[in-house]
Write a protein that holds these residues in place. Structure first.
Motif, PDB file in Angstrom:
ATOM      1  N   LYS A 169       0.859  -1.185   0.000  1.00 14.93           N
ATOM      2  CA  LYS A 169       0.000   0.000   0.000  1.00 14.93           C
ATOM      3  C   LYS A 169       0.892   1.231   0.000  1.00 14.93           C
ATOM      4  N   PRO A 170       0.405   2.356  -0.511  1.00 15.31           N
ATOM      5  CA  PRO A 170       1.229   3.570  -0.544  1.00 15.31           C
ATOM      6  C   PRO A 170       1.765   3.996   0.823  1.00 15.31           C
ATOM      7  N   ASP A 171       1.028   3.698   1.897  1.00 17.15           N
ATOM      8  CA  ASP A 171       1.496   4.070   3.240  1.00 17.15           C
ATOM      9  C   ASP A 171       2.217   2.908   3.943  1.00 17.15           C
ATOM     10  N   PHE A 172       2.449   1.791   3.234  1.00 15.50           N
ATOM     11  CA  PHE A 172       3.181   0.618   3.711  1.00 15.50           C
ATOM     12  C   PHE A 172       2.543  -0.056   4.926  1.00 15.50           C
ATOM     13  N   GLU A 216       7.157  -4.372   3.142  1.00 12.42           N
ATOM     14  CA  GLU A 216       8.475  -4.167   2.545  1.00 12.42           C
ATOM     15  C   GLU A 216       8.639  -5.182   1.419  1.00 12.42           C
ATOM     16  N   TYR A 217       9.336  -4.803   0.365  1.00 13.34           N
ATOM     17  CA  TYR A 217       9.552  -5.700  -0.767  1.00 13.34           C
ATOM     18  C   TYR A 217      10.756  -6.606  -0.519  1.00 13.34           C
ATOM     19  N   ILE A 218      10.553  -7.907  -0.734  1.00  7.84           N
ATOM     20  CA  ILE A 218      11.632  -8.879  -0.681  1.00  7.84           C
ATOM     21  C   ILE A 218      11.563  -9.664  -1.985  1.00  7.84           C
ATOM     22  N   ASP A 219      12.628  -9.603  -2.759  1.00  6.46           N
ATOM     23  CA  ASP A 219      12.667 -10.247  -4.082  1.00  6.46           C
ATOM     24  C   ASP A 219      11.503  -9.816  -4.954  1.00  6.46           C
ATOM     25  N   GLY A 220      11.109  -8.551  -4.858  1.00  3.32           N
ATOM     26  CA  GLY A 220      10.063  -8.001  -5.697  1.00  3.32           C
ATOM     27  C   GLY A 220       8.640  -8.282  -5.241  1.00  3.32           C
ATOM     28  N   LEU A 221       8.459  -8.938  -4.094  1.00  8.32           N
ATOM     29  CA  LEU A 221       7.119  -9.209  -3.580  1.00  8.32           C
ATOM     30  C   LEU A 221       6.933  -8.540  -2.221  1.00  8.32           C
TER      31      LEU A 221
END
Length: 74
Positions: A36-39, A64-69
Motif C-alpha cells: 500500500k502507498p502508506d506501507f 516491505e519488498y523482498i525479491d520483488g514481492l
C-alpha cells in the motif's frame, strides 16, 4: 411449516449484504502484488487490471519488498 417459511423470509430480509471489495485505483497487470502507498499492508491485482486492498500488516509491522514481492515485516 408456515412458521419456518416466515422465519426464513424474515432472516433473508434482515441479512446484511456483503459489500464488494473496493478498487484502490492503481492500474496493474495480473498477477501482481504491491505494498500500500502508506506501507501498512498490501494490494493484489484483480482480473480487471486494478489493485484491490488485500490486507493489513500487524499493528507494529510494515510492508516491505523482498525479491520483488510485498511482505509484512516487524
Amino acid at each position: 411449516m408456515q412458521f419456518f417459511a416466515v422465519l426464513a423470509f424474515i432472516t433473508a430480509a434482515l441479512a446484511k449484504p456483503v459489500a464488494p471489495r473496493e478498487e484502490v485505483g492503481f492500474e496493474c497487470e495480473p498477477p501482481a502484488y504491491a505494498c500500500k502507498p502508506d506501507f501498512t499492508g498490501w494490494l493484489v491485482c484483480n482480473v480487471d487490471g486494478f489493485y484491490l486492498d488485500a490486507g493489513d500488516c500487524a499493528p507494529e509491522a510494515w510492508c516491505e519488498y523482498i525479491d520483488g514481492l510485498p511482505y509484512c515485516i516487524s
